[in-house]
Design a protein around this motif. Structure first.
Motif, PDB file in Angstrom:
ATOM      1  N   THR A  88      -2.618   8.641  -1.849  1.00 26.38           N
ATOM      2  CA  THR A  88      -1.825   9.233  -2.929  1.00 26.38           C
ATOM      3  C   THR A  88      -2.676   9.764  -4.078  1.00 26.38           C
ATOM      4  OG1 THR A  88      -1.557   7.091  -4.037  1.00 26.38           O
ATOM      5  CG2 THR A  88       0.145   7.730  -2.416  1.00 26.38           C
ATOM      6  N   GLY A  89      -3.984   9.534  -4.025  1.00 26.21           N
ATOM      7  CA  GLY A  89      -4.860   9.985  -5.100  1.00 26.21           C
ATOM      8  C   GLY A  89      -4.703   9.179  -6.378  1.00 26.21           C
ATOM      9  N   ARG A  90      -4.212   7.970  -6.249  1.00 27.76           N
ATOM     10  CA  ARG A  90      -4.005   7.121  -7.420  1.00 27.76           C
ATOM     11  C   ARG A  90      -5.096   6.069  -7.519  1.00 27.76           C
ATOM     12  NH1 ARG A  90       2.359   5.956  -7.380  1.00 27.76           N
ATOM     13  NH2 ARG A  90       1.759   4.651  -9.114  1.00 27.76           N
ATOM     14  N   ARG A  91      -5.041   5.297  -8.601  1.00 28.10           N
ATOM     15  CA  ARG A  91      -5.998   4.211  -8.825  1.00 28.10           C
ATOM     16  C   ARG A  91      -5.243   2.996  -9.324  1.00 28.10           C
ATOM     17  NH1 ARG A  91     -10.070   7.742 -12.223  1.00 28.10           N
ATOM     18  NH2 ARG A  91      -8.368   7.431 -13.642  1.00 28.10           N
ATOM     19  N   GLY A  92      -5.874   1.858  -9.190  1.00 25.57           N
ATOM     20  CA  GLY A  92      -5.295   0.628  -9.713  1.00 25.57           C
ATOM     21  C   GLY A  92      -4.297  -0.001  -8.762  1.00 25.57           C
ATOM     22  N   VAL A  93      -3.564  -0.943  -9.303  1.00 29.37           N
ATOM     23  CA  VAL A  93      -2.579  -1.691  -8.515  1.00 29.37           C
ATOM     24  C   VAL A  93      -1.188  -1.207  -8.917  1.00 29.37           C
ATOM     25  CG1 VAL A  93      -1.655  -3.986  -8.015  1.00 29.37           C
ATOM     26  CG2 VAL A  93      -4.115  -3.690  -8.399  1.00 29.37           C
ATOM     27  N   PRO A  94      -0.436  -0.655  -7.974  1.00 28.50           N
ATOM     28  CA  PRO A  94       0.902  -0.154  -8.320  1.00 28.50           C
ATOM     29  C   PRO A  94       1.863  -1.299  -8.638  1.00 28.50           C
ATOM     30  CG  PRO A  94       0.542  -0.011  -5.964  1.00 28.50           C
ATOM     31  CD  PRO A  94      -0.747  -0.462  -6.556  1.00 28.50           C
TER      32      PRO A  94
ATOM     33  N   ALA B 164       6.931   5.416  -5.586  1.00 26.63           N
ATOM     34  CA  ALA B 164       5.990   5.911  -4.570  1.00 26.63           C
ATOM     35  C   ALA B 164       5.436   4.751  -3.736  1.00 26.63           C
ATOM     36  CB  ALA B 164       4.855   6.688  -5.226  1.00 26.63           C
ATOM     37  N   TRP B 165       5.163   3.646  -4.378  1.00 24.28           N
ATOM     38  CA  TRP B 165       4.674   2.439  -3.683  1.00 24.28           C
ATOM     39  C   TRP B 165       5.746   1.897  -2.741  1.00 24.28           C
ATOM     40  CZ3 TRP B 165       0.760  -0.272  -2.084  1.00 24.28           C
ATOM     41  CH2 TRP B 165       0.825  -1.647  -1.907  1.00 24.28           C
ATOM     42  N   GLN B 166       6.964   1.831  -3.208  1.00 20.37           N
ATOM     43  CA  GLN B 166       8.059   1.356  -2.358  1.00 20.37           C
ATOM     44  C   GLN B 166       8.243   2.253  -1.141  1.00 20.37           C
ATOM     45  OE1 GLN B 166      11.410   1.193  -5.012  1.00 20.37           O
ATOM     46  NE2 GLN B 166      10.813  -0.796  -5.867  1.00 20.37           N
ATOM     47  N   ARG B 167       8.201   3.549  -1.339  1.00 22.39           N
ATOM     48  CA  ARG B 167       8.343   4.500  -0.224  1.00 22.39           C
ATOM     49  C   ARG B 167       7.172   4.345   0.750  1.00 22.39           C
ATOM     50  NH1 ARG B 167       9.199   8.557  -3.030  1.00 22.39           N
ATOM     51  NH2 ARG B 167       7.047   9.176  -3.353  1.00 22.39           N
ATOM     52  N   TRP B 168       5.961   4.224   0.230  1.00 29.25           N
ATOM     53  CA  TRP B 168       4.778   4.070   1.077  1.00 29.25           C
ATOM     54  C   TRP B 168       4.890   2.803   1.925  1.00 29.25           C
ATOM     55  CZ3 TRP B 168       0.684   0.658   1.732  1.00 29.25           C
ATOM     56  CH2 TRP B 168      -0.404   1.144   2.460  1.00 29.25           C
ATOM     57  N   ARG B 169       5.348   1.733   1.311  1.00 29.51           N
ATOM     58  CA  ARG B 169       5.512   0.474   2.052  1.00 29.51           C
ATOM     59  C   ARG B 169       6.538   0.653   3.178  1.00 29.51           C
ATOM     60  NH1 ARG B 169       7.936  -3.071  -1.031  1.00 29.51           N
ATOM     61  NH2 ARG B 169       7.291  -4.922   0.073  1.00 29.51           N
ATOM     62  N   ARG B 170       7.676   1.272   2.898  1.00 27.35           N
ATOM     63  CA  ARG B 170       8.682   1.530   3.939  1.00 27.35           C
ATOM     64  C   ARG B 170       8.099   2.388   5.060  1.00 27.35           C
ATOM     65  NH1 ARG B 170      11.958   2.387  -0.624  1.00 27.35           N
ATOM     66  NH2 ARG B 170      11.728   4.639  -0.384  1.00 27.35           N
ATOM     67  N   ASP B 171       7.314   3.374   4.672  1.00 28.30           N
ATOM     68  CA  ASP B 171       6.715   4.260   5.664  1.00 28.30           C
ATOM     69  C   ASP B 171       5.768   3.518   6.602  1.00 28.30           C
ATOM     70  OD1 ASP B 171       8.128   6.378   4.561  1.00 28.30           O
ATOM     71  OD2 ASP B 171       6.380   7.230   3.513  1.00 28.30           O
TER      72      ASP B 171
END
Length: 181
Positions: free
Chosen positions: A143-149, A155-162
């Motif tokens: 996702t091009g992000r940093r740190g702990v979501p 976006a984190w919830q969607r990524w986890r479901r994916d």
């Protein structure tokens, strides 16, 4: 139930034999059930606990158990808690977990004349989980992000479901390719 807590009620190439199987060491409970059920015209569907790999509060002592071999694959909360109310889970966001779990399912499908498979515990143990270091790193790379979501981050919830959906899709495609029926 052929995989209960990271163990095998069948001849596995990946996981230890379930400790509570009685009978001789060469006894294969799944092969026995398939033989008896098919002789009576019954179908056999393997029930597999997908991500939950231990239900006790303390990790197993068996050095061949996946939780002992790969503690870094265990899902955890952002604060580091690894044990959920219903036990320990592998983290769906860890790429190696996805490959390992697919290999377990394909080992069963390839070696047994099953009529179906059922996935249980094919989920995170709760919204607070999913913070294995490799999972967070993968999320950030993708996702091009940093740190702990934050656990509430959409976006984190969607990524986890994916991650869960991707494994189910891989299992389906591999199993039906090997055994279309």
């Amino acid at each position: 139930q052929v995989r209960k807590v990271g163990d095998a009620y069948y001849e596995s190439s990946f996981e230890p034999r379930a400790a509570n199987i009685s009978g001789p060491p060469d006894y294969d409970p799944l092969a026995y059930v398939i033989e008896k059920a098919h002789a009576c015209g019954m179908e056999v569907h393997a029930w597999v606990n997908t991500y939950r790999i231990w239900k006790e509060r303390e990790l197993p002592s068996d050095p061949s158990h996946i939780a002992v071999r790969h503690p870094d694959w265990l899902t955890r909360t952002a604060s580091g808690e690894k044990c959920a109310p219903d036990g320990f889970f592998l983290d769906p966001g860890v790429a190696e977990v996805q490959d390992y779990t697919l290999n377990i399912l394909m080992d069963i499908v390839r070696n047994y004349d099953l009529d179906g498979i059922h996935l249980d515990y094919v989920r995170y143990p709760g919204q607070a989980f999913g913070y294995a270091a490799a999972a967070v790193n993968r999320f950030n790379e993708e996702t091009g992000r940093r740190g702990v979501p934050a656990s509430s981050d959409a976006a984190w919830q969607r990524w986890r479901r994916d991650q869960v959906t991707a494994l189910v899709r891989r299992i389906y495609k591999a199993a039906t390719k090997l055994k279309p029926g």
